[in-house]
Design an enzyme around this catalytic site. Structure first.
Site, PDB file in Angstrom:
ATOM      1  N   ARG A 153      -5.529  -8.026 -10.489  1.00  0.00           N
ATOM      2  CA  ARG A 153      -6.188  -9.288 -10.845  1.00  0.00           C
ATOM      3  C   ARG A 153      -7.584  -8.988 -11.364  1.00  0.00           C
ATOM      4  O   ARG A 153      -8.021  -7.834 -11.404  1.00  0.00           O
ATOM      5  CB  ARG A 153      -6.294 -10.181  -9.604  1.00  0.00           C
ATOM      6  CG  ARG A 153      -6.990  -9.488  -8.439  1.00  0.00           C
ATOM      7  CD  ARG A 153      -7.317 -10.411  -7.293  1.00  0.00           C
ATOM      8  NE  ARG A 153      -7.715  -9.706  -6.098  1.00  0.00           N
ATOM      9  CZ  ARG A 153      -8.911  -9.185  -5.870  1.00  0.00           C
ATOM     10  NH1 ARG A 153      -9.842  -9.271  -6.806  1.00  0.00           N
ATOM     11  NH2 ARG A 153      -9.186  -8.568  -4.732  1.00  0.00           N
ATOM     12  N   GLU A 184      -3.436   6.776   8.358  1.00  0.00           N
ATOM     13  CA  GLU A 184      -4.063   7.483   7.250  1.00  0.00           C
ATOM     14  C   GLU A 184      -5.198   8.340   7.792  1.00  0.00           C
ATOM     15  O   GLU A 184      -5.911   7.931   8.715  1.00  0.00           O
ATOM     16  CB  GLU A 184      -4.609   6.457   6.253  1.00  0.00           C
ATOM     17  CG  GLU A 184      -5.043   7.034   4.926  1.00  0.00           C
ATOM     18  CD  GLU A 184      -5.403   5.926   3.946  1.00  0.00           C
ATOM     19  OE1 GLU A 184      -4.567   5.566   3.102  1.00  0.00           O
ATOM     20  OE2 GLU A 184      -6.537   5.401   4.043  1.00  0.00           O
ATOM     21  N   HIS A 229     -15.734  -4.627   5.711  1.00  0.00           N
ATOM     22  CA  HIS A 229     -14.877  -4.069   4.667  1.00  0.00           C
ATOM     23  C   HIS A 229     -14.830  -4.945   3.423  1.00  0.00           C
ATOM     24  O   HIS A 229     -13.934  -4.799   2.591  1.00  0.00           O
ATOM     25  CB  HIS A 229     -13.450  -3.839   5.186  1.00  0.00           C
ATOM     26  CG  HIS A 229     -13.380  -2.944   6.390  1.00  0.00           C
ATOM     27  ND1 HIS A 229     -13.605  -1.586   6.315  1.00  0.00           N
ATOM     28  CD2 HIS A 229     -13.114  -3.218   7.687  1.00  0.00           C
ATOM     29  CE1 HIS A 229     -13.474  -1.063   7.529  1.00  0.00           C
ATOM     30  NE2 HIS A 229     -13.189  -2.029   8.376  1.00  0.00           N
ATOM     31  N   LYS A 262       0.803  -1.215   0.000  1.00  0.00           N
ATOM     32  CA  LYS A 262       0.000   0.000   0.000  1.00  0.00           C
ATOM     33  C   LYS A 262       0.843   1.276   0.000  1.00  0.00           C
ATOM     34  O   LYS A 262       0.454   2.290  -0.582  1.00  0.00           O
ATOM     35  CB  LYS A 262      -0.962  -0.006   1.189  1.00  0.00           C
ATOM     36  CG  LYS A 262      -2.147  -0.956   1.016  1.00  0.00           C
ATOM     37  CD  LYS A 262      -3.112  -0.844   2.164  1.00  0.00           C
ATOM     38  CE  LYS A 262      -4.396  -1.593   1.870  1.00  0.00           C
ATOM     39  NZ  LYS A 262      -4.190  -3.012   1.626  1.00  0.00           N
TER      40      LYS A 262
END
Length: 500
Positions: free
Chosen positions: A293, A200, A235, A116
């Site tokens: 993907r 974040e 999530h 990430k």
């Protein structure tokens, strides 16, 4: 073009890939674990190779066994599907080392985008907006406190590697920061073998919007429009639709251009998806991650565009150039996908196992079902509980939602508990029907996650309760039927049973 492709997966995605391979005149090869010996993904392949064992670690996640299976059957290429090894750079490299084509991106771009923090750097270099974040930190690092003081609370702690909600924590108070970072780090280490986490800025009430891209090895990159994926549990997505009900033409173009810029910056080849958070208050979007993907929800893009994304994956991997141009991409109508899971949505989504005693999916105009199960099949504890995906297309959003809701009402799946009642409840919710929802929809609408009981079901429950009350139940929960034979009272544990 390839003559034989091994599909390193199981369930509905393996069946779906097999169908395209057969249509292209390519022989599909299945691999299967012991519990999957007689399942649709094996039966729809032209050849199959057993993988000894039951667990994912021993079978579908075993790189040496998958490579050996491909060598054994003489496969030219391997399609990883999604999940399992699909985003594992070591697997892509192992295919390359074995002289077998990996149908997907290069190991280098996969590794960069799978991290990430590195993917954020790529996005920044491409001029794509990102959420303010701190670098990788260890729990207790003073830099974490400094970041929190600058941006305030709440903050998100995220794993640097992996996703799916693992290694993620929402921190609401300063005194919880160190502890939540420690918990996230442990979870990330257990899930991904990498305990790095970062902070974040928290985007409140965002929408989750992603953009599908295709890129060939000849320098051509295009996007295929967006998908709205904001209805989630833990999530993880359960309902997706395209087009998004909130994107303006200007915002749609900006997000599409950003996705293409990021893919080009990463040197990406094949199909991939760039995911964004959309701030519903400011209409600004931020890069979240790129999935290197095929996505679970790719069918809704296929039905509105009239193309086969797996076919394009195969053609690109074989070296063919993209013949599609951006101006050729013109969506038609609206599509929605519902993921059918063997899980109890009213008991914290706990997986449900057992035998599929009845499996009668609906059919009709505008409907598509991508399924990996059959009636009589055992739903085991070993793998993801998704059974199928129900997709509905119609000229308008309202009609597509009505079409899928009717189809859900006709969907017969007995023997395991499914999330179909929850999916219907979402479809019937006025807020969802208006398109006014975000990733917190289930959290802010708790009534949706409570079982609804129709008048018919309530009447049946009362009748069964009255009948059960008349039955003589002993200490061993046995009773005598009308034929005088002793048997187990089926209603003795009614508190643990759920009415259909």
């Amino acid at each position: 073009m390839f003559s034989k492709v091994l599909v390193a997966n199981r369930g509905e995605i393996a069946v779906r890939i097999n169908q395209t391979l057969l249509a292209m005149g390519i022989a599909p090869v299945a691999v299967y674990s012991e519990p999957d010996a007689d399942t649709p993904h094996v039966n729809t392949a032209e050849q199959s190779v057993p993988l000894p064992g039951s667990t994912a670690e021993d079978t579908y996640l075993s790189i040496p066994r998958i490579i050996e299976a491909a060598r054994h059957c003489g496969a030219d290429a391997i399609h990883p599907g999604y999940g399992f090894l699909s985003e594992n750079p070591a697997f892509a490299q192992a295919c390359q080392d074995a002289g077998i084509t990996f149908i997907g991106p290069t190991p280098e771009s996969m590794a960069a985008l799978g991290d990430k923090l590195r993917s954020k750097d790529i996005a920044i270099a491409a001029g794509v907006p990102t959420v303010p974040s701190a670098p990788a930190l260890r729990p207790g690092d003073p830099a974490a406190t400094e970041f929190a003081e600058r941006w305030g609370f709440p903050l998100m702690v995220k794993a640097a590697a992996g996703g799916g909600g693992r290694g993620m924590r929402l921190v609401n108070r300063r005194q919880d920061l160190a502890g939540d970072m420690e918990l996230a780090s442990r979870e990330a280490q257990a899930a991904f073998g990498d305990g790095r986490v970062f902070l974040e800025r928290y985007v409140a009430n965002p929408r989750h919007v992603e953009v599908q891209v295709l890129a060939d090895a000849h320098g051509h990159t295009i996007h295929l429009g967006e998908r709205e994926c904001s209805i989630q549990r833990r999530h993880q997505k359960i309902i997706e639709e395209t087009p998004s009900p909130v994107l303006t033409p200007e915002l749609r173009q900006r997000m599409g251009n950003a996705a293409v810029a990021l893919a080009r910056q990463a040197g990406y080849v094949n199909a991939g998806t760039v995911e964004f958070l959309l701030d519903t208050r400011s209409a600004e979007f931020y890069f979240l991650e790129m999935n290197a993907r095929l996505q679970v929800e790719h069918p809704i893009t296929e039905v509105v565009l009239g193309l086969d994304m797996v076919e394009w994956q195969i053609r690109i991997a074989s070296g063919e150039p993209l013949t599609l141009r951006q101006e050729d991409i013109t969506p038609r109508g609206h599509a929605v996908e519902c993921r059918i899971y063997a899980e109890d949505p009213y008991r914290d989504f706990v997986p449900s196992t057992g035998t599929l005693l009845r499996w009668r999916p609906p059919s009709g105009p505008g409907l598509r079902l991508d399924s990996g199960v059959a009636e009589g099949q055992e739903v085991s504890i070993y793998y993801d509980p998704m059974l199928a995906k129900l997709i509905a297309w119609a000229p308008t959003r309202d009609l597509s939602l009505r079409r899928v809701e009717v189809a859900l009402s006709q969907f017969v799946a007995l023997g395991v508990i499914t999330n179909i009642p929850l999916l219907r409840a979402v479809m019937q919710h006025e807020q969802f029907q208006r398109g006014e929802y975000d990733t917190g929809f289930l959290e802010w609408n708790p009534a949706v996650t409570r079982p609804a009981m129709s008048d018919e079901t309530r009447t049946m429950a009362r009748a069964l309760a009255a009948w059960a009350a008349q039955q003589p139940v002993g200490m061993d929960s046995r009773f005598r039927g009308n034929d005088g034979q002793e048997s187990v009272n089926p209603w003795h544990s009614a508190g643990q049973r759920r009415l259909p």
